[in-house]
Design an enzyme around this catalytic site. Structure first.
Site, PDB file in Angstrom:
ATOM      1  N   PRO A 181     -55.225 -76.634   8.508  1.00 13.58           N
ATOM      2  CA  PRO A 181     -56.435 -75.821   8.330  1.00 13.58           C
ATOM      3  C   PRO A 181     -57.561 -76.582   7.631  1.00 13.58           C
ATOM      4  O   PRO A 181     -57.315 -77.487   6.833  1.00 13.58           O
ATOM      5  CB  PRO A 181     -55.929 -74.647   7.477  1.00 13.58           C
ATOM      6  CG  PRO A 181     -54.460 -74.584   7.735  1.00 13.58           C
ATOM      7  CD  PRO A 181     -54.030 -75.997   7.931  1.00 13.58           C
ATOM      8  N   PHE A 182     -58.780 -76.178   7.951  1.00 15.03           N
ATOM      9  CA  PHE A 182     -59.994 -76.710   7.329  1.00 15.03           C
ATOM     10  C   PHE A 182     -60.156 -78.218   7.553  1.00 15.03           C
ATOM     11  O   PHE A 182     -60.764 -78.912   6.755  1.00 15.03           O
ATOM     12  CB  PHE A 182     -60.028 -76.389   5.820  1.00 15.03           C
ATOM     13  CG  PHE A 182     -59.743 -74.954   5.501  1.00 15.03           C
ATOM     14  CD1 PHE A 182     -60.620 -73.947   5.914  1.00 15.03           C
ATOM     15  CD2 PHE A 182     -58.596 -74.591   4.817  1.00 15.03           C
ATOM     16  CE1 PHE A 182     -60.356 -72.621   5.632  1.00 15.03           C
ATOM     17  CE2 PHE A 182     -58.323 -73.259   4.532  1.00 15.03           C
ATOM     18  CZ  PHE A 182     -59.208 -72.273   4.948  1.00 15.03           C
ATOM     19  N   ARG A 183     -59.557 -78.716   8.643  1.00 12.76           N
ATOM     20  CA  ARG A 183     -59.618 -80.137   9.010  1.00 12.76           C
ATOM     21  C   ARG A 183     -58.988 -81.055   7.955  1.00 12.76           C
ATOM     22  O   ARG A 183     -59.284 -82.241   7.901  1.00 12.76           O
ATOM     23  CB  ARG A 183     -61.063 -80.570   9.302  1.00 12.76           C
ATOM     24  CG  ARG A 183     -61.677 -79.837  10.492  1.00 12.76           C
ATOM     25  CD  ARG A 183     -62.967 -80.461  10.952  1.00 12.76           C
ATOM     26  NE  ARG A 183     -63.470 -79.796  12.133  1.00 12.76           N
ATOM     27  CZ  ARG A 183     -63.112 -80.042  13.380  1.00 12.76           C
ATOM     28  NH1 ARG A 183     -62.197 -80.971  13.624  1.00 12.76           N
ATOM     29  NH2 ARG A 183     -63.636 -79.397  14.394  1.00 12.76           N
ATOM     30  N   LEU A 184     -58.134 -80.485   7.124  1.00 13.61           N
ATOM     31  CA  LEU A 184     -57.401 -81.287   6.148  1.00 13.61           C
ATOM     32  C   LEU A 184     -56.076 -81.718   6.777  1.00 13.61           C
ATOM     33  O   LEU A 184     -54.984 -81.345   6.350  1.00 13.61           O
ATOM     34  CB  LEU A 184     -57.171 -80.478   4.869  1.00 13.61           C
ATOM     35  CG  LEU A 184     -58.443 -80.061   4.136  1.00 13.61           C
ATOM     36  CD1 LEU A 184     -58.110 -79.223   2.903  1.00 13.61           C
ATOM     37  CD2 LEU A 184     -59.260 -81.282   3.737  1.00 13.61           C
ATOM     38  N   HIS A 185     -56.203 -82.515   7.819  1.00 16.54           N
ATOM     39  CA  HIS A 185     -55.061 -82.850   8.661  1.00 16.54           C
ATOM     40  C   HIS A 185     -54.035 -83.709   7.934  1.00 16.54           C
ATOM     41  O   HIS A 185     -54.348 -84.438   6.985  1.00 16.54           O
ATOM     42  CB  HIS A 185     -55.540 -83.580   9.920  1.00 16.54           C
ATOM     43  CG  HIS A 185     -56.636 -82.866  10.636  1.00 16.54           C
ATOM     44  ND1 HIS A 185     -56.539 -81.548  11.006  1.00 16.54           N
ATOM     45  CD2 HIS A 185     -57.868 -83.287  11.036  1.00 16.54           C
ATOM     46  CE1 HIS A 185     -57.652 -81.184  11.626  1.00 16.54           C
ATOM     47  NE2 HIS A 185     -58.472 -82.223  11.651  1.00 16.54           N
TER      48      HIS A 185
END
Length: 207
Positions: A181-185
């Protein structure tokens, strides 16, 4: 659902990347609609200009990742010049990708012969008649040549062209990427300094 699948195949206990790659590939085989073994192949020409295209992974082991091509094609010539390449697998339905960089070696004639013999007759003929990556004057002339070749060789074994074979990419780095989520890959990379090392350095990367 994706998060549940991911939790079952975390990175904490992995000491080398091949077992994890095998599991992710098996996951993709059951979840991807088409060609779960598709990978982008990146090479560079003599000037350093990059090229990328999609190819199919045909085999993998701790030795490396194998695909087949015409050695006289653009990708074949670029690999033969540098003997280096990069791969990327992207499975959108799983929200995962794997990036691989390494050195390239030719596979043996015996390996190439065995795989070529397993191909469909049409694909065998295509390997002979397609001057891959070179200008095509007429689609009709190509299809006519294929039809004629198929007719004349209907009852004989079609041997492998001498310029058609495979490459094995021996990885020096393999990165596993998982959507979060939230591009916190989640990014985990396995690296080694040379092919003889069986111990990999494992690092987490910022997304």
């Amino acid at each position: 659902m994706i998060d549940d699948v991911s939790k079952n195949h975390g990175f904490a206990t992995e000491k080398e990347p091949f077992q994890l790659f095998d599991q992710w590939l098996k996951d993709a085989e059951t979840r991807e609609i088409n060609d779960h073994n598709t990978m982008s192949l990146a090479t560079v020409d003599e000037t350093g200009m990059p090229n990328v295209r999609m190819v199919l992974l045909k085999e993998f082991s701790e030795k490396g990742f194998v695909f087949y091509t015409n050695y006289e094609s653009c990708k074949g010539q670029e690999i033969l010049h540098s003997m280096k390449a990069a791969l990327c697998f992207h499975w959108k339905s799983l929200r995962r990708q794997i990036r691989i960089r390494g050195v390239v070696k030719k596979i043996t004639d015996a390996e190439a012969d065995a795989y070529y013999a397993s191909r469909s007759r049409g694909s065998q003929v295509g390997a002979w008649l397609s001057k891959q990556s070179r200008p095509l004057e007429s689609r009709f002339s190509l299809e006519k040549a294929v039809a004629e070749y198929m007719l004349h060789s209907a009852v004989r074994i079609i041997s492998r062209p001498p310029y058609w074979s495979g490459f094995r990419i021996h990885p020096l780095s393999i990165e596993f990427w998982r959507d979060r989520p939230f591009r916190l890959h989640n990014r985990t990379v396995f690296t080694r300094s040379d092919l003889d090392r069986r111990t990999w350095k494992i690092e987490k990367l910022y997304p």
